[in-house]
Design an enzyme around this catalytic site. Sequence first.
Site, PDB file in Angstrom:
ATOM      1  CG  HIS A   1       0.924  -2.980   8.477  1.00 49.77           C
ATOM      2  ND1 HIS A   1       0.994  -1.748   7.909  1.00 49.77           N
ATOM      3  CD2 HIS A   1       0.552  -2.777   9.757  1.00 49.77           C
ATOM      4  CE1 HIS A   1       0.686  -0.834   8.801  1.00 49.77           C
ATOM      5  NE2 HIS A   1       0.415  -1.431   9.936  1.00 49.77           N
TER       6      HIS A   1
ATOM      7  CG  HIS B   1      -0.660   4.034  -0.266  1.00 50.63           C
ATOM      8  ND1 HIS B   1      -1.775   4.380   0.452  1.00 50.63           N
ATOM      9  CD2 HIS B   1       0.291   3.706   0.634  1.00 50.63           C
ATOM     10  CE1 HIS B   1      -1.499   4.282   1.747  1.00 50.63           C
ATOM     11  NE2 HIS B   1      -0.253   3.865   1.885  1.00 50.63           N
TER      12      HIS B   1
ATOM     13  CG  ASP C   1       7.234   0.319   2.194  1.00 50.21           C
ATOM     14  OD1 ASP C   1       7.911   0.701   3.155  1.00 50.21           O
ATOM     15  OD2 ASP C   1       6.101  -0.169   2.299  1.00 50.21           O
TER      16      ASP C   1
END
Length: 429
Positions: free
Chosen positions: A267, A306, A362
């Site tokens: 996560h 994703h 990220d």
Amino acid sequence: MTESLTVRDNRTGQEYDVPITDGTIRAADLGKIKADDETPGLAVYDPGFVNTASCRSSVTYIDGDKGILEYRGYPIEQLAEHSSFLEVAYLLIHGHLPSKEEHDAWVHEITYHTFVHENVKTFMQGFRYDAHPMGMLMASTGALSTFYPESRDISDEQNRHMQMVRMIAKMPTLGAWAFRHAQGKPYVYPDNDLSYTGNFLSMLFKMSETKFEADPRLVKALDTLFILHADHEQNCSTNAVRSVGSSQVDPYSAVAAGVGALYGPLHGGANEAVLRMLKRIGSKENIPAFIEGVKAGNERLMGFGHRVYKNFDPRATIIKKACDDVFEVTGVNPLLEIAKELEKIALEDEYFVKRKLYPNVDFYSGLIYEAFQFPPEMFTVLFAIGRTPGWLAQWSELVTDKEQKIARPKQIYTGDRTLQFTPASQRWA
Ligand code: ACO
């Protein structure tokens, strides 16, 4: 068009009409489908909730195919550019943008709740010298429930408001102290003259100077990162907050569960993996060989892909811009060049194009955090501070939603049945 689903149970030949509302059917309606009176009704098996809606929510909208993310209907791009983290926190929790008076009162309230009880400091000092800051944040967030026992009265709106203010206000204090703890430096008290994010940077980096004021460009960039992380509908940690909150426990305990969920590498930890990957690649010349390895299935290109976004991650685009602002102050992180080249090559490569793999939030955030001189263990703490208003907005929505019940999923039992127990004295004789 009839908004219903006709299901034929081939075990019995019976047909059932199941209403469709908002593109969903009620799992309880399937429970009416039974092979006979002895067997339980039909249930849905959905590990990881990949196709199960657990709530109705008006907080955050995502369209993964189109790369859309909206908080309370406002596009993330507009909020990141023109709003502030505290205004976004207000929006998420209250559902509308604040008037000038509402905004000023909100900022005042948050600013004047940044201090924590001195005993919090004492118990934080009791952690081991090398304690992970996320473990310290999780424990101290949960511990706040013991300092505010009235927080258990979640039916009182004023009371709920007070705890939400406290939590948003105190998270940076707890996060900064966890950071200072690992460095063996004294904890810095909040400076209420500063903005929310400016004060956080002061608590992190202030030494002997009487006042620490970070470069406004850095304050703005970190504030933007907090906005980007403020909510993301029913992700793992939000689901944890809702699940624990559904027992009607106080919000500190529910949010501590969210911090725990975020702590996990699947996560909150991907940006750290991106940094490690970029360092391992080392220079632009090594990129083609690395990409070949990814395509051969040896490893993944971290920071790409994703579960929801299949076009682009709107947050990644904003972060890339924030990178430039930060590096203007801190000097360019040499890994940026590798990251940009990697992105360019991957976006043109058939393998990534075909699989709809694009940079996610990220891919660049780790580079920014490193430029701030945060160690990788702090990355998730920053995520948690940003996500706190989202967790609270979702918690508040949960506890006022009449349809919600205590979270209690079903299981498919796979173990033994009705074994005969032999006492240990006989089994071991
Ligand atoms: N690099 C290379 N190939 C990839 C990558 C990647 N980063 N991501 C997916 N693929 C490939 C898979 O191998 C698979 O290929 P195949 O069809 O030939 O088998 C295909 O793309 C689909 O991948 P899935 O794993 O099924 O996609 P899923 O939606 O389950 O995974 C995830 C999404 C976990 C984010 C994945 O893309 C990944 O591991 N990315 C790298 C880790 C990362 O950056 N995580 C951060 C996500 S953002 C966040 O959590 C805040």
